[in-house]
Design an enzyme around this catalytic site. Structure first.
Site, PDB file in Angstrom:
ATOM      1  N   HIS A 466      -0.739   6.484  -0.949  1.00 17.25           N
ATOM      2  CA  HIS A 466      -1.806   5.697  -0.658  1.00 17.25           C
ATOM      3  C   HIS A 466      -2.388   4.657  -1.773  1.00 17.25           C
ATOM      4  O   HIS A 466      -1.758   4.965  -3.106  1.00 17.25           O
ATOM      5  CB  HIS A 466      -3.030   6.533  -0.014  1.00 17.25           C
ATOM      6  CG  HIS A 466      -3.647   7.374  -1.298  1.00 17.25           C
ATOM      7  ND1 HIS A 466      -4.909   8.059  -1.055  1.00 17.25           N
ATOM      8  CD2 HIS A 466      -3.510   7.810  -2.317  1.00 17.25           C
ATOM      9  CE1 HIS A 466      -5.433   8.506  -2.032  1.00 17.25           C
ATOM     10  NE2 HIS A 466      -4.338   8.496  -2.922  1.00 17.25           N
ATOM     11  N   GLU A 467      -3.169   3.754  -1.433  1.00 14.76           N
ATOM     12  CA  GLU A 467      -3.642   2.901  -2.454  1.00 14.76           C
ATOM     13  C   GLU A 467      -2.403   1.924  -3.097  1.00 14.76           C
ATOM     14  O   GLU A 467      -2.408   1.871  -4.237  1.00 14.76           O
ATOM     15  CB  GLU A 467      -4.272   3.587  -3.539  1.00 14.76           C
ATOM     16  CG  GLU A 467      -5.802   3.782  -3.569  1.00 14.76           C
ATOM     17  CD  GLU A 467      -6.649   2.633  -3.246  1.00 14.76           C
ATOM     18  OE1 GLU A 467      -6.261   1.440  -3.843  1.00 14.76           O
ATOM     19  OE2 GLU A 467      -7.617   2.470  -2.413  1.00 14.76           O
ATOM     20  N   GLY A 468      -1.551   1.641  -2.102  1.00 12.68           N
ATOM     21  CA  GLY A 468      -0.407   1.064  -2.757  1.00 12.68           C
ATOM     22  C   GLY A 468       0.828   1.954  -2.845  1.00 12.68           C
ATOM     23  O   GLY A 468       0.444   2.685  -4.019  1.00 12.68           O
TER      24      GLY A 468
END
Ligand SMILES: Cc1cc2nc3c(=O)[nH]c(=O)nc-3n(C[C@H](O)[C@H](O)[C@H](O)COP(=O)(O)OP(=O)(O)OC[C@H]3O[C@@H](n4cnc5c(N)ncnc54)[C@H](O)[C@@H]3O)c2cc1C
Length: 615
Positions: A466-468
């Site tokens: 997540h978050e890239g």
């Protein structure tokens, strides 16, 4: 070494956060007030989070009727966190905040992440509210953000869709103006949203009076078409329950429906949801609001900022969010490190090899006496303490960006641009590896659910996603960050590394590491140039993740050298441990960059050019 000792050492001895008191914003603070915050968070984490970490893993969120049921312990933890004031720690006194430096806030949150990373969703709520404080209208701040800071409302971030994860430009959630006069709603220009949002953390629960969703959606053009690319994306506040301008619930349920819960590998204490916006399950204000598309239906949402600037607003919080993810990964690494250290000190197994082989008559030794176990412990210490130092260093840059001189603020902005992919990706990969080593130290017991280490690994496995994702971080670093502003950020970082190497050369025990850092910086610089030498992005970026790994190891080597050279304390077990972890990193880890950089510098296309049939 207990965590608090490490945190205090990094904050006060290395980063000297107590000096921030000289800045007007932090004038009321001192080491005493910072310590008080750390003490409180350590206590709440110990009492309300840690004892329930396994419980929230076993008692997964479940749906009953319209509600998602969470264990009572999660409600208690939520309440205690909100009562601590941490949701608005860095905000102004005027809105009930503590004006705490972000560095101290990040350090204080580390205790919760280690105790139980998934029981609380505080970071999402404060991230949501902080974004509104930066981009919302006064009314949006008052009605939504302030109620989130108090814990009355909780927040989410709704970016991803089933067909659009890494590629947010492909989202299809639509937002249409909500009838005549839509622009004059006191809560912000009012729209109707329709679409599906996937993976939404804390998307449904009963922890708070209301849930404030921040949703990315596209406003169709005059022909009713969605604008391709990120330029067409706008940001909306979509409350689960509608509120009036006093922030009171109006009694109307907005049309945001839970389509289902995702059943995750780890991080199970936090709900993760597929949400349907405007599908008609909870029709809302259908007679009064008539959308320009004639539908008069959809979830009610209020525009934040300008149309088309949604992603920019969302990314306002990116540096802090990614530092937060990195620190969460780091703290899970610490949790495994401490558990395996304790286990290794107590588990008898095997006998040492003497000159004449093993003596079967001798009692077994504890496994911490074996060199290989010490290797695995030192690796964990080097990854986790190094990653914590990096996370706090980046948090300190955030404070510098907000309160430093214009020149220092700009330098910090540039350094953060380059370091953000590293502060997110290094702990996600290597503190996860630390968790794997913690399992290994436990042997077969580590592979059971009777010991905590397998849960730490499962919880941590999220952070590379997540978050890239890792892949996206690699492309961000090599494709954008090292090139931006003609390489200014990466040059600045190189200059800081050289300054550290220069300082370290003065100490005989650090001279070899200083030379190794200088050589590694040179290699990374060369590989960056070779990767881009043909100007072909497909070639340069084919090995973006090996580049990310090499760059991350370079950064961690620098951090370890800086810690070693800046804090020349008297001889103590803590000091010995830190020096050993630094040496471990230089001897066992930094040499790995050669293999990673070879494929980058040669623009190796072994993977990129392989046909699908050949796999
Ligand atoms: C537990 C959990 C919680 C989450 N919480 C939230 C939340 O609260 N809000 C929210 O909006 N989202 C949330 N997400 C979504 C998360 O951000 C996405 O899962 C992530 O962005 C990846 O998207 P995806 O899953 O669609 O994978 P994809 O984008 O399909 O990626 C699959 C793989 O392909 C690779 N890939 C994709 N594009 C490229 C490319 N151009 N070049 C090279 N490789 C590529 C990726 O690196 C990855 O390895 C959460 C996810 C999980 C699992």
């Amino acid at each position: 070494m207990p965590l608090r000792h490490t945190v205090d050492f990094l904050l006060y001895d290395w980063l000297k956060v107590q000096h921030l008191q000289s800045r007007a914003r932090f004038a009321d603070h001192s080491r005493d007030t910072f310590d008080a915050v750390l003490d409180t968070c350590e206590r709440i984490a110990r009492d309300k989070f840690a004892p329930f970490n396994r419980l929230v893993d076993i008692e997964e969120p479940r749906v009953e009727g319209d509600q998602v049921i969470l264990p009572q312990a999660t409600h208690e933890a939520y309440k205690a966190y909100a009562a601590s004031g941490m949701l608005s720690a860095a905000q102004d006194y005027g809105v009930g905040g503590m004006q705490l430096p972000y560095t101290v806030e990040a350090a204080a949150n580390a205790f919760f992440a280690m105790a139980s990373v998934s029981i609380g969703s505080g970071l999402l709520t404060s991230g949501n509210a902080n974004l509104l404080m930066a981009h919302g209208t006064d009314m949006q701040k008052q009605v939504f953000a302030l109620n989130e800071f108090s814990g009355r409302f909780a927040g989410t971030m709704c970016l991803s869709e089933p067909q659009a994860g890494s590629s947010l430009s492909d989202i299809t959630t639509r937002a249409t103006p909500d009838g005549a006069g839509f622009e004059s709603d006191p809560l912000g220009p009012r729209y109707r949203l329709k679409g599906h949002k996937m993976w939404i953390s804390s998307g449904e629960h009963e922890l708070s009076e209301n849930i404030i969703h921040l949703v990315l959606a596209k406003i169709p053009d005059d022909q009713g078409q969605l604008v391709p690319g990120v330029k067409g994306i706008s940001l909306f506040i979509v409350p689960k329950k509608l509120v009036n301008t006093d922030g009171q619930l109006t009694g109307e349920r907005n049309d945001v429906a839970l389509a289902g819960l995702n059943h995750k590998c780890g991080w199970r204490g936090t709900t993760n949801t597929l949400l349907n916006f405007g599908e008609g399950k909870y029709p809302v204000r259908c007679d009064s609001g008539r959308g320009l598309d004639g539908a008069g239906s959809g979830a009610v949402g209020y525009l934040v900022g300008q149309p088309g600037e949604g992603l920019q607003c969302m990314f306002h919080m990116m540096n802090e969010a990614r530092i937060g993810v990195g620190l969460a990964a780091t703290m899970l690494g610490f949790a495994g490190f401490y558990a395996s250290l304790d286990y290794a000190k107590h588990r008898p197994q095997g006998r040492p090899l003497g000159a004449g082989g093993k003596d079967a008559q001798a009692p077994q030794v504890r496994i911490i006496e074996h060199a290989d176990i010490k290797r695995m412990l030192l690796a964990q210490k080097a990854y986790c303490e190094g990653a914590l130092a990096l996370g706090l260093y980046c948090a300190r840059l955030v404070d510098e960006q907000h309160t430093g001189s214009a020149e220092d603020a700009d330098a910090s902005r540039l350094l953060l641009e380059v370091l953000t992919p590293i502060v997110k990706s290094f702990p996600s990969e290597w503190c996860l590896e630390a968790n794997s080593l913690a399992i290994q130290i436990h042997g077969g017991y580590g592979y059971t659910r009777d010991f905590p280490v397998e849960q730490y690994w499962r919880d941590n496995r999220l952070n590379m996603i997540h978050e890239g994702t890792h892949g996206i971080q690699g492309m961000d670093l090599l494709g954008r960050k090292v090139l931006m502003e003609e390489g200014k950020g990466v040059k600045l970082l190189g200059a800081r590394m050289m300054a550290t190497a220069h300082k370290a050369q003065a100490f005989p025990d650090l001279a070899d590491n200083a030379k190794a850092l200088t050589a590694a910086l040179h290699k990374v610089t060369q590989a960056t140039q070779s990767a881009w030498s043909t100007g072909q992005p497909q070639e340069a970026l084919a090995n973006a993740v090996p580049y990310l790994q090499a760059f991350g190891h370079l950064v961690l080597a620098w951090i370890w050298l800086d810690v070693s050279a800046s804090c020349r304390g008297e001889n103590s077990p803590q000091q010995t441990g830190r020096q050993a972890a630094a040496h471990y990193f230089y001897r066992y880890e930094l040499p790995k960059i050669d293999a990673w950089l070879n494929v980058v510098g040669n623009r190796d296309m072994t993977c990129a050019n392989l046909s699908e049939e050949a796999f």
